[in-house]
Design a protein around this motif. Structure first.
Motif, PDB file in Angstrom:
ATOM      1  N   TRP A  98       0.835  -1.196   0.000  1.00 52.15           N
ATOM      2  CA  TRP A  98       0.000   0.000   0.000  1.00 52.15           C
ATOM      3  C   TRP A  98       0.871   1.247   0.000  1.00 52.15           C
ATOM      4  O   TRP A  98       2.051   1.206   0.383  1.00 52.15           O
ATOM      5  N   PRO A  99       0.313   2.390  -0.434  1.00 53.06           N
ATOM      6  CA  PRO A  99       1.074   3.650  -0.450  1.00 53.06           C
ATOM      7  C   PRO A  99       1.439   4.091   0.960  1.00 53.06           C
ATOM      8  O   PRO A  99       0.707   3.854   1.922  1.00 53.06           O
ATOM      9  N   LEU A 100       2.575   4.759   1.057  1.00 50.19           N
ATOM     10  CA  LEU A 100       3.046   5.262   2.347  1.00 50.19           C
ATOM     11  C   LEU A 100       3.703   6.617   2.114  1.00 50.19           C
ATOM     12  O   LEU A 100       4.492   6.784   1.183  1.00 50.19           O
ATOM     13  N   ARG A 101       3.351   7.588   2.945  1.00 50.32           N
ATOM     14  CA  ARG A 101       3.945   8.924   2.855  1.00 50.32           C
ATOM     15  C   ARG A 101       5.125   9.025   3.828  1.00 50.32           C
ATOM     16  O   ARG A 101       5.046   8.554   4.978  1.00 50.32           O
ATOM     17  N   PHE A 102       6.205   9.639   3.346  1.00 52.71           N
ATOM     18  CA  PHE A 102       7.433   9.771   4.114  1.00 52.71           C
ATOM     19  C   PHE A 102       7.719  11.239   4.405  1.00 52.71           C
ATOM     20  O   PHE A 102       7.555  12.100   3.537  1.00 52.71           O
ATOM     21  N   PHE A 124      12.174  16.587  -6.890  1.00 50.41           N
ATOM     22  CA  PHE A 124      11.636  16.875  -8.222  1.00 50.41           C
ATOM     23  C   PHE A 124      11.937  15.712  -9.170  1.00 50.41           C
ATOM     24  O   PHE A 124      11.055  15.246  -9.912  1.00 50.41           O
ATOM     25  N   LEU A 125      13.177  15.229  -9.145  1.00 50.74           N
ATOM     26  CA  LEU A 125      13.530  14.078  -9.986  1.00 50.74           C
ATOM     27  C   LEU A 125      12.717  12.847  -9.582  1.00 50.74           C
ATOM     28  O   LEU A 125      12.240  12.097 -10.438  1.00 50.74           O
ATOM     29  N   TYR A 126      12.559  12.657  -8.280  1.00 53.47           N
ATOM     30  CA  TYR A 126      11.824  11.493  -7.778  1.00 53.47           C
ATOM     31  C   TYR A 126      10.380  11.512  -8.253  1.00 53.47           C
ATOM     32  O   TYR A 126       9.795  10.475  -8.560  1.00 53.47           O
ATOM     33  N   ASP A 127       9.805  12.704  -8.325  1.00 53.83           N
ATOM     34  CA  ASP A 127       8.410  12.846  -8.773  1.00 53.83           C
ATOM     35  C   ASP A 127       8.255  12.633 -10.269  1.00 53.83           C
ATOM     36  O   ASP A 127       7.175  12.246 -10.735  1.00 53.83           O
ATOM     37  N   HIS A 128       9.310  12.901 -11.050  1.00 48.44           N
ATOM     38  CA  HIS A 128       9.139  12.989 -12.492  1.00 48.44           C
ATOM     39  C   HIS A 128       9.927  11.949 -13.295  1.00 48.44           C
ATOM     40  O   HIS A 128       9.798  11.900 -14.524  1.00 48.44           O
ATOM     41  N   ARG A 132       3.258   8.625 -12.441  1.00 48.96           N
ATOM     42  CA  ARG A 132       2.514   8.292 -11.226  1.00 48.96           C
ATOM     43  C   ARG A 132       1.023   8.446 -11.496  1.00 48.96           C
ATOM     44  O   ARG A 132       0.585   9.437 -12.063  1.00 48.96           O
ATOM     45  N   GLU A 133       0.250   7.429 -11.096  1.00 48.07           N
ATOM     46  CA  GLU A 133      -1.200   7.510 -11.187  1.00 48.07           C
ATOM     47  C   GLU A 133      -1.865   7.461  -9.811  1.00 48.07           C
ATOM     48  O   GLU A 133      -2.921   8.047  -9.604  1.00 48.07           O
ATOM     49  N   VAL A 134      -1.254   6.759  -8.892  1.00 46.36           N
ATOM     50  CA  VAL A 134      -1.824   6.547  -7.564  1.00 46.36           C
ATOM     51  C   VAL A 134      -1.110   7.393  -6.516  1.00 46.36           C
ATOM     52  O   VAL A 134      -1.752   7.996  -5.656  1.00 46.36           O
ATOM     53  N   LEU A 135       0.196   7.443  -6.586  1.00 44.59           N
ATOM     54  CA  LEU A 135       0.981   8.081  -5.534  1.00 44.59           C
ATOM     55  C   LEU A 135       1.041   9.590  -5.734  1.00 44.59           C
ATOM     56  O   LEU A 135       1.397  10.064  -6.812  1.00 44.59           O
ATOM     57  N   PRO A 136       0.708  10.374  -4.698  1.00 46.23           N
ATOM     58  CA  PRO A 136       0.814  11.831  -4.812  1.00 46.23           C
ATOM     59  C   PRO A 136       2.269  12.280  -4.830  1.00 46.23           C
ATOM     60  O   PRO A 136       3.169  11.564  -4.387  1.00 46.23           O
ATOM     61  N   GLY A 137       2.496  13.485  -5.351  1.00 48.26           N
ATOM     62  CA  GLY A 137       3.845  14.017  -5.429  1.00 48.26           C
ATOM     63  C   GLY A 137       4.320  14.579  -4.095  1.00 48.26           C
ATOM     64  O   GLY A 137       3.629  14.540  -3.075  1.00 48.26           O
ATOM     65  N   SER A 138       5.515  15.133  -4.120  1.00 50.15           N
ATOM     66  CA  SER A 138       6.132  15.662  -2.907  1.00 50.15           C
ATOM     67  C   SER A 138       5.672  17.090  -2.649  1.00 50.15           C
ATOM     68  O   SER A 138       5.178  17.790  -3.536  1.00 50.15           O
ATOM     69  N   ARG A 139       5.876  17.534  -1.411  1.00 50.31           N
ATOM     70  CA  ARG A 139       5.557  18.909  -1.041  1.00 50.31           C
ATOM     71  C   ARG A 139       6.299  19.270   0.239  1.00 50.31           C
ATOM     72  O   ARG A 139       6.733  18.396   0.996  1.00 50.31           O
ATOM     73  N   TYR A 162       7.023  13.011   0.751  1.00 52.57           N
ATOM     74  CA  TYR A 162       6.965  12.370  -0.565  1.00 52.57           C
ATOM     75  C   TYR A 162       6.353  10.978  -0.416  1.00 52.57           C
ATOM     76  O   TYR A 162       6.092  10.514   0.701  1.00 52.57           O
ATOM     77  N   SER A 163       6.135  10.309  -1.530  1.00 52.83           N
ATOM     78  CA  SER A 163       5.435   9.016  -1.544  1.00 52.83           C
ATOM     79  C   SER A 163       6.339   7.868  -1.945  1.00 52.83           C
ATOM     80  O   SER A 163       7.220   8.015  -2.809  1.00 52.83           O
ATOM     81  N   ASP A 164       6.118   6.737  -1.333  1.00 49.63           N
ATOM     82  CA  ASP A 164       6.646   5.442  -1.765  1.00 49.63           C
ATOM     83  C   ASP A 164       5.619   4.396  -1.347  1.00 49.63           C
ATOM     84  O   ASP A 164       4.459   4.731  -1.102  1.00 49.63           O
ATOM     85  N   GLY A 165       6.038   3.150  -1.240  1.00 50.72           N
ATOM     86  CA  GLY A 165       5.099   2.100  -0.882  1.00 50.72           C
ATOM     87  C   GLY A 165       5.662   1.160   0.161  1.00 50.72           C
ATOM     88  O   GLY A 165       6.872   1.079   0.377  1.00 50.72           O
ATOM     89  N   TRP A 166       4.762   0.434   0.794  1.00 55.13           N
ATOM     90  CA  TRP A 166       5.089  -0.544   1.839  1.00 55.13           C
ATOM     91  C   TRP A 166       4.716  -1.932   1.346  1.00 55.13           C
ATOM     92  O   TRP A 166       3.735  -2.109   0.633  1.00 55.13           O
ATOM     93  N   VAL A 167       5.479  -2.945   1.732  1.00 51.33           N
ATOM     94  CA  VAL A 167       5.165  -4.316   1.352  1.00 51.33           C
ATOM     95  C   VAL A 167       5.458  -5.270   2.504  1.00 51.33           C
ATOM     96  O   VAL A 167       6.422  -5.080   3.249  1.00 51.33           O
TER      97      VAL A 167
END
Length: 540
Positions: A98-102, A124-128, A132-139, A162-167
């Motif tokens: 599932w998505p996880l915000r860091f 910026f590089l990580y976002d682009h 991305r369709e599900v994970l929101p960008g950084s702020r 920023y966003s990544d995921g957990w497993v």
């Protein structure tokens, strides 16, 4: 359609002793490759010397991530490849991923932190670098106002999210093995390949089961996915054809250790902390009641099987986390630790943290086809497996069409429960709601745990039960006989550790008496099973 239970090591449904591909290693790469090959119609046998995910693949930081820090080492291709895989994986098994915000805290007075301009550029590089369709960008975020700032020392007034995921890493391995088996592969656990002789006609391998019985299998090709043992397997176990050498690469074994402590914060975000030594550690919400902190990077010399956390690693993780949290993290608070050995391809980097996490697939076609997997990380396992299956197909003379991108892992197809999928995170919540409606007798907490573990396969666990009592005795709090039987009959669980620390993390939540009851039940159950025949090996 129900999936037949996994065969015990040594079991044979026929007298066949030949297959197309023998895969050595039951970690994430081995199981991923076996799944992909079986799905392309190849006859596959996978042999794992211990339990599935018994070593490195259950000892990760449990992140589906691009690897933000790898940008500093200019590993742009690796980061892009990993970022592309994040949402592919999240959609394939929304129950275990599932998505996880860091949150990356920043204090302008702390001279060991990366400067703000560098962080902004990296994010910026990580976002682009990938779509991305599900994970929101950084702020950016004001930590004086945001809930994630509450547990932190007051100097950290700003941060970046920023966003990544957990497993659930160990369950990811099991799901790949289940899918491989459903597509025709045979998966043998606690079965060691003790010899593998290469000739122009193929590979003749000797397999030794848990009872010491040995048997032979003939394979057209061999995949060496033995992880930390990959180099040793080629040097000590595999016998080359005349005039050739099998081991051409060197692995650098790097131990990564983690600690688990009582929950350090109440919110659902994770933290990424920058350390004065330029390394980073994560602090992640874990198993509802805990915080997972890791990882270290220490060179390992010796047997990977004996890797354990050292006192200096515990002290290091506590010290670094305490630089950030208002309430210090103390070694005496640690309730569990684990260590994994990363089999990294030796690239002559002096700092273990700088060794590449990318993988290399090495093919040798001088005699019978051989593919060795060097390095890798859990996020890129599917892509690695797809490329490996392409290579094996080429060596066998027939490249078959890839299929895993967009395919569900077992339990990940929730359409029967919720209808058309929408978003992985909200789809899971709808699954929990539907299970509760269909089985109102299930306690809410148990419903969520079973949904997380088994997804749409939960019916195989519940069977025809219409009450909690029909799940059998409650061997430990929240763990009933029906689930234990399912794990033994369908998921290769053979011991209490398989259940409590790999198929689940219930060991964290149970006291010693409850863990002993699980041990007693599993021992009794396994002793009651009929002894498996030692004749032959099925590869189809």
């Amino acid at each position: 359609m129900p999936i037949a239970p996994p065969a015990s090591p040594g079991h044979s449904a026929s007298t066949s002793q030949s297959c197309d591909v023998l895969v050595v290693g039951g970690g994430i790469n081995g199981c991923g490759i076996a799944r992909d090959l079986a799905g392309r119609g190849w006859r596959v046998l996978l042999a794992e010397q211990d339990d599935l995910a018994a070593h490195t693949s259950s000892a990760s930081t449990k992140l589906i991530h691009g690897g933000l820090r790898y940008l500093e080492y200019r590993e742009f291709a690796l980061v892009r490849k990993a970022l592309q895989e994040r949402e592919v994986l999240l959609k394939s098994a929304p129950h275990i991923m599932w998505p996880l915000r860091f949150v990356m805290p920043h204090d302008p007075k702390a001279n060991f932190l990366r400067p703000v301009w560098m962080i902004r550029l990296g994010l910026f590089l990580y976002d682009h670098l990938a779509k991305r369709e599900v994970l929101p960008g950084s702020r950016g975020v004001d930590l004086r106002q945001h809930p994630t700032g509450a547990p932190l020392q007051p100097g950290f007034t700003r941060g970046f999210i920023y966003s990544d995921g957990w497993v659930d890493d160990a369950r990811l391995v099991v799901l790949n093995a289940l899918d491989a088996q459903a597509r025709g592969a045979q998966v043998l656990t606690r079965t060691r390949v003790v010899a593998a002789k290469r000739s122009a006609d193929g590979w003749l391998a000797t397999l030794r089961g848990p009872d010491g019985t040995e048997r032979q299998v003939q394979a057209r090709a061999l995949v060496n996915a033995a992880g930390p043992w990959a180099e040793r397997f080629l040097r000590d176990t595999a016998t080359p054809a005349a005039g050739e050498a099998l081991a051409t690469k060197h692995l650098r074994l790097v131990k990564g250790s983690h600690i688990v402590v009582p929950r350090c914060f109440e919110h659902d975000h994770a933290y990424i902390f920058q350390n004065p030594d330029k390394r980073i550690i994560f602090a992640i919400p874990y198993e509802r009641d805990f915080t997972l902190i890791g990882t270290t990077d220490q060179e390992l010399h010796g047997d990977p099987r004996g890797a354990k956390i050292a006192p200096d690693e515990i002290a290091y993780l506590c010290e670094q986390a305490s630089r950030y949290f208002t309430r210090p993290v103390r070694p005496e608070e640690v309730v569990w630790t684990y260590s994994g050995v990363r089999p990294l391809l030796d690239d002559a980097a002096g700092d273990p943290s700088a060794v590449t996490r990318d993988y290399l697939l090495e093919t040798q076609t001088g005699a019978a086809p051989l593919l060795s997997v060097w390095g890798g990380k859990i996020t890129t396992f599917r892509k690695l497996a797809e490329e490996a299956a392409d290579e094996v197909g080429d060596m066998l003379g027939e490249r078959r069409k890839p299929w895993t991108e967009g395919a569900f892992l077992p339990g990940g197809d929730l359409r029967e429960w919720i209808g058309p999928p929408q978003r992985p995170d909200t789809d899971f919540e709808r699954l929990v709601q539907t299970i509760g409606q269909r089985h109102p007798w299930l306690p809410r907490e148990l419903t969520r745990r079973l949904a997380r573990a088994y997804g749409s396969r939960i019916g195989l666990v519940l069977g025809k039960a219409e009450s909690l009592a029909e799940l059998g005795a409650e061997v430990a709090p929240g763990l009933h006989e029906a689930e234990l039987r399912y794990l033994a009959e369908h998921e290769w669980a053979r011991s209490a550790d398989d259940v409590l620390w790999r198929r689940s993390k219930l060991g964290l939540h149970l006291n010693e008496d409850a863990r002993q009851r699980v041990l007693d039940w599993m021992t009794k159950y396994m002793n009651e099973q009929p002894q498996a025949s030692s004749a032959g090996v099925t590869c189809s």
